[in-house]
Design a protein around this motif. Structure first.
Motif: not given
Length: 262
Positions: A58-70, A111-115, A124-127
């Motif tokens: 999940a942390s890696s996915e968040l990092h990828t999303i941040e890089e996709l939309y700086p 876990f992992p899960i997020g909003m 339906n807030i937890l994704k």
């Protein structure tokens, strides 16, 4: 396969853009965004723990999303629950009173899960982290209703905010400290990583878990908060994150982040 997925997401954003109302180029706040981004930033809150075997994904996915939309996506890693509880060789405690309260309120049971901007409250807030990128790409196209900026000087944080619409939604402002580059143990699958890099770690909320009630008009209002950092935190790795949310449905309307310097 993963690269193809993100290429697909980018194409999806562009295709959604084409279907939107025409937006004058002069209104673009970021001409390099490759889509008509109007200024809304997205908060991704990741419920995590260092004994959670799938949380590094999940942390890696968040990092990828941040890089996709700086500079358009802001992450907070909320260490809470069973997997964040110190025991055995795990002696550091990344949990916070505010993070524990958020976990208790929103109730992640796996876990992992997020909003993502806390959209979908209450049912339906937890994704799942595999859904974050799609949710982010959709919300980035929305027109912001709040403008937000942060400055810092001499351990005082100033947050300026104003409404960009005429609605009278009840608003709350939250200001918190996060830290990147925290090196500590993490279980990753069946492996124990001794020197795992923990990022976006929620360290402290300056004005309480649910923040401060604020009244905004169409001109800037400034809110100031004094702060001190714990001696164990590395200042140059810390960030100030501020976000404004709708108190009635918990949806985050705008978020901002600055990086602290020495």
């Amino acid at each position: 396969m993963k690269q193809s997925y993100y290429i697909f997401l980018s194409v999806l954003v562009l295709s959604l853009t084409i279907s939107c109302d025409t937006i004058e180029k002069d209104n673009f706040t970021d001409p390099n965004a490759n889509f008509p981004w109007l200024g809304k930033k997205i908060l991704v809150e990741d419920f995590t723990g260092y004994k959670c075997t799938n949380c590094p994904a999940a942390s890696s996915e968040l990092h990828t999303i941040e890089e996709l939309y700086p500079d358009k996506v802001i992450g907070i890693a909320i260490h809470a629950g069973f997997f964040a509880r110190p025991s055995g060789d795990f002696v550091e405690d990344f949990r916070t009173a505010e993070g524990n309260e958020l976990a208790e309120f929103f109730g992640p049971d796996a876990f992992p899960i997020g909003m993502v901007n806390r959209v979908g409250y209450p049912n339906n807030i937890l994704k799942e982290y595999t859904d974050w990128a799609t949710e982010v790409s959709s919300q980035l196209l929305e027109i912001p209703t709040i403008e937000l900026s942060i400055s810092e000087e001499n351990n005082t944080i100033n947050v300026e905010a104003r409404r960009l619409s005429d609605d009278n939604t009840s608003l709350k402002l939250v200001v918190c400290i996060t830290e990147d580059g925290v090196i500590y143990k993490q279980i990753d699958g069946s492996s124990l990583i001794e020197d795992y890099e923990h990022n976006h770690v929620l360290r402290k909320v300056l004005n309480g878990t649910w923040g401060s009630n604020i009244q905004l008009g169409n001109t800037n209002t400034t809110f100031s908060y004094d702060y001190t950092l714990d001696e164990s935190w590395v200042r140059s790795n810390c960030n100030v994150v501020a976000y404004v949310y709708n108190d009635s449905n918990k949806e985050v309307l705008q978020a901002e982040k600055i990086h602290l310097t020495d």
